[in-house]
Design a protein around this motif. Structure first.
Motif: not given
Length: 208
Positions: A64-79
């Motif tokens: 779960q933490k890995e997926k949340e970290g992956e999501l946070a990274q992708k959201e940062a890329n979107v921004r």
């Protein structure tokens, strides 16, 4: 010492009653270590089950933490790409960034769904772990109580055995030596039975 057959038999009748008790207590003493081992195995089985559940729980939490970290990274890329949109100079670059942003957002949507699913799994697994922890606590309490009872029983049986053996020797010492030796031999071979009634021409124990 020369006793009559009847006198020897009368004494052996008393000894036989003691030997039956002796054999029963000996059997019970023999079974106690097996019962204690079974209790220990049951306890270890519950501990192993809890350990496996806790390991699985940690594994799901980590995922779960890995997926949340992956999501946070992708959201940062979107921004980051959103900021770059205002800086591009050609339509081609603009279209490429928009395509990349759309792809990231699609990935993020899938990641969010997976994270929600993992959260549900974590919640369910946490409930299982707590339930198993409570179960193990009860098993440990039962183990302590039952094990202590077995130890008390074993102590009582051993004391009873010691007293019975003492009484046995005192009484058996009264019969003729040959009779004593023969009786002891039969008792050892027949598991505590050295004297039985004869009914007609048949042994009261084996019926032969």
């Amino acid at each position: 010492m020369n006793l009559s057959i009847k006198e020897n038999i009368d004494i052996l009748k008393k000894v036989q009653e003691i030997d039956r008790e002796l054999y029963t207590f000996q059997q019970q003493c023999t079974e106690i270590p097996q019962q204690r081992e079974q209790l220990q195995n049951e306890l270890e089985s519950e501990k192993s089950r809890l350990k496996s559940l806790e390991a699985e729980f940690k594994k799901i939490q980590l995922k779960q933490k890995e997926k949340e970290g992956e999501l946070a990274q992708k959201e940062a890329n979107v921004r980051k790409f959103d900021q770059q949109l205002g800086q591009v100079k050609t339509n081609k670059e603009y279209a490429t960034l928009q395509k990349e942003i759309a792809s990231l957002k699609a990935d993020n949507s899938l990641l969010e769904e997976e994270i929600i699913r993992l959260l549900d799994e974590v919640e369910a697994m946490e409930a299982q772990v707590k339930e198993e922890q409570a179960r193990l606590k009860q098993v440990e309490q039962d183990y302590t109580g039952r094990n202590n009872q077995l130890l008390q029983n074993e102590k009582a049986f051993l004391e009873a055995l010691m007293n019975l053996k003492k009484r046995r020797e005192e009484i058996l010492h009264q019969v003729d030596p040959e009779v004593k030796n023969l009786y002891d031999l039969v008792v050892q071979k027949k598991q505590g039975v050295g004297l039985v009634k004869v009914k007609g021409e048949n042994c009261g124990a084996c019926q032969l």
